[in-house]
Design a protein around this motif. Sequence first.
Motif, mmCIF file in Angstrom:
data_model
loop_
_atom_site.group_PDB
_atom_site.id
_atom_site.type_symbol
_atom_site.label_atom_id
_atom_site.label_comp_id
_atom_site.label_asym_id
_atom_site.label_seq_id
_atom_site.Cartn_x
_atom_site.Cartn_y
_atom_site.Cartn_z
ATOM 1 N N ARG A 44 0.965 -0.715 0.246
ATOM 2 C CA ARG A 44 -0.014 -0.651 -0.077
ATOM 3 C C ARG A 44 1.070 0.871 -0.186
ATOM 4 N NH1 ARG A 44 -5.458 0.833 3.185
ATOM 5 N NH2 ARG A 44 -4.416 2.745 3.947
ATOM 6 N N PRO A 68 -10.474 -4.221 2.819
ATOM 7 C CA PRO A 68 -9.440 -3.888 1.741
ATOM 8 C C PRO A 68 -8.571 -4.483 1.914
ATOM 9 C CG PRO A 68 -9.358 -2.564 4.145
ATOM 10 C CD PRO A 68 -9.580 -4.181 4.519
ATOM 11 N N HIS A 96 -3.947 -0.419 -5.040
ATOM 12 C CA HIS A 96 -4.890 1.438 -4.640
ATOM 13 C C HIS A 96 -3.822 2.402 -5.114
ATOM 14 C CE1 HIS A 96 -5.161 2.249 -0.053
ATOM 15 N NE2 HIS A 96 -4.577 2.896 -0.145
ATOM 16 N N GLY A 97 -4.314 3.443 -4.691
ATOM 17 C CA GLY A 97 -3.694 5.130 -4.916
ATOM 18 C C GLY A 97 -4.739 4.794 -6.537
ATOM 19 N N PHE A 135 -5.765 3.208 -8.748
ATOM 20 C CA PHE A 135 -6.815 1.637 -8.655
ATOM 21 C C PHE A 135 -7.601 1.586 -9.765
ATOM 22 C CE2 PHE A 135 -11.433 1.112 -7.439
ATOM 23 C CZ PHE A 135 -10.755 0.116 -6.321
ATOM 24 N N CYS A 136 -7.374 0.097 -9.757
ATOM 25 C CA CYS A 136 -9.092 -0.060 -11.439
ATOM 26 C C CYS A 136 -9.472 0.807 -11.913
ATOM 27 C CB CYS A 136 -8.957 -1.962 -11.426
ATOM 28 S SG CYS A 136 -10.104 -1.666 -12.532
ATOM 29 N N MET A 158 -12.943 6.969 -6.538
ATOM 30 C CA MET A 158 -13.357 5.958 -7.402
ATOM 31 C C MET A 158 -14.759 5.192 -7.692
ATOM 32 S SD MET A 158 -12.020 6.420 -10.350
ATOM 33 C CE MET A 158 -11.883 5.054 -11.209
ATOM 34 N N THR A 194 -16.108 0.861 -0.841
ATOM 35 C CA THR A 194 -15.630 0.045 0.994
ATOM 36 C C THR A 194 -15.767 1.148 1.619
ATOM 37 O OG1 THR A 194 -13.243 0.275 -0.271
ATOM 38 C CG2 THR A 194 -13.006 -0.126 2.036
ATOM 39 N N ILE A 212 -17.929 -0.069 4.750
ATOM 40 C CA ILE A 212 -17.890 -0.017 5.913
ATOM 41 C C ILE A 212 -18.553 0.807 6.884
ATOM 42 C CG2 ILE A 212 -15.900 1.140 7.890
ATOM 43 C CD1 ILE A 212 -13.905 -0.055 5.554
ATOM 44 N N ALA A 222 -9.228 2.326 4.810
ATOM 45 C CA ALA A 222 -8.985 1.688 3.560
ATOM 46 C C ALA A 222 -9.217 1.928 2.157
ATOM 47 C CB ALA A 222 -10.311 0.877 3.846
ATOM 48 N N PRO A 250 -9.196 3.109 -0.969
ATOM 49 C CA PRO A 250 -7.872 3.603 -1.825
ATOM 50 C C PRO A 250 -7.400 4.988 -2.692
ATOM 51 C CG PRO A 250 -9.780 2.330 -2.876
ATOM 52 C CD PRO A 250 -9.972 2.626 -1.453
ATOM 53 N N THR A 251 -8.702 5.545 -2.746
ATOM 54 C CA THR A 251 -7.951 6.891 -3.342
ATOM 55 C C THR A 251 -7.744 8.334 -2.291
ATOM 56 O OG1 THR A 251 -10.691 6.673 -3.663
ATOM 57 C CG2 THR A 251 -9.280 5.672 -5.398
ATOM 58 N N ALA A 252 -7.629 7.512 -1.225
ATOM 59 C CA ALA A 252 -7.441 9.299 0.266
ATOM 60 C C ALA A 252 -8.674 9.637 0.121
ATOM 61 C CB ALA A 252 -6.453 9.651 -0.219
#
Lengths: 417, 82
Positions: free
Chosen positions: A61, A356, A362-363, A366-367, B15, B19, B23, B57, B59-61
Amino acid sequence: MTNTQSDSLTDSTAADLMLRLLDGTVQDPFPIYDDLRELGDGLHWFAPMNMAVATRYDDVRRIATDHGTFSSDTFWTSPAGMHDPNDAEHRRFVGINSLEFMFADPPKHTQLRSTFRHAFTPAAIKTWRPLVERTTDELLDRFEPGQDVDFVTALAVDVPVAIIGAILGVPADDRKLLREWSFSMSSTFDPMVQGERRDHCIRHSLELLDYLAEIVAERRRHPTDDLVSLLVGTRTDDGELLDDPTLLAQLGLLLIAGNETTSNLLSNAVRLLMDHPQAADRWRQDPTSRTGTIEEVLRCDPPLHMTGRNTTKPLRLGEHDLEQGTMVITLVGAANRDPRRFEDPDRFDIDRTNNPHLAFFHGIHFCVGAPLARLEGEIFLTRFLSRFPELMPGSDHRVRRTANLVSRGWERLPVRL
Amino acid sequence: MTEHVSIRTHPDRCMSAGTCIRIAPTYFAADDDGWVRLLRRTPAPEDVAVIRSAAEACPTASIDIDETDAPNEPQQLHTRRT
């Protein structure tokens, strides 16, 4: 770099594990992932390929998040960039493919991705639901309960290409062609595909790009409400329209990225649901269980097991000093079962509430197709499981795909419908 | 010392991984386009841990958590920025 004796022992053990992983015959890579992740600090140097390997959840990550240090500009050093520089057709192919936004860093990446972000809004994807449902039904109509089939060749490879073909507006008659082209193009990402085979795959993939170019030209003249028309007309956040080579590269990427990965997702899901019949029954009876089930399939058996980044500066990773431009491989398959992050990580538990996983990475990378993959998974599995309530493993052996280390799915998955 | 926690979301980065909604469905939802929509800006004290894991969690912050001792400090931080 000075190594203590225990360090070099760790290094050579890691190298042995990597060699076993790379030899292309290992059916089940997960025990090797476990060993690599739990060995030393889980960050390894693999001298034969001049690359570092990250295996733990937090490290993967961290690398994904720090895209300034760990660059995605890896096309020319990755297998995808392998070509004969004296061949004009090869040059044309890699020239287009190198524009794929998965190989771009900001600001280029941000610009290209912004167009896809508009095209792939979850709201837009919802409008494809009827199309996905119809396409799935057509494919399932060919089978009867009780029939013995290989799930992979009979269904898994057909579903995503039919759907992406329909979304791209490709006539149904051309879908077989699309599948073959897509296979050739994904093969150019495989380091084992070399020489004459690579030459064939490159020429064959160019036919695909030319075919897509015709669709693009047609949509420029007569826009419809389909994805290509949308992408042709969508401006990037900078207000620019994508030029043809850039657009073709993204369409090609869309096809191959959405194809094999989704086939893997479906096969992996069917395998896990056959091995956990109570989860399959929950799927049939309780719609609220479905999201958690798909996420758990993605965690336990991700369609892509690894990805790579290039370091943009000299840095220290764990015990290893890396030069600028070093490839760092992130093992998603290992990170998704890191016991530091996931309780009882080898258990297939569809009731995990906090999951997760890194299957879509990630980031910023991300797909982009994740919502479409989830939609396809949900629609296909719901219809498949309800049509075939007695689904069980077939009598023949299952064979996991071993040659392609990145894209792991199944070569053969016999089922009785 | 009272801890003040507030949530900020960034639909422009989102995106739609979903998540956060899985949650903490009472705090996060999707807007009309499908990007993240914040339902409640201030979490109940017993929900702070779960909100933190949702933010961690993502993924794109796309979720930030502002934590301060005093409730008015985040505003001061913003106005100080030039």
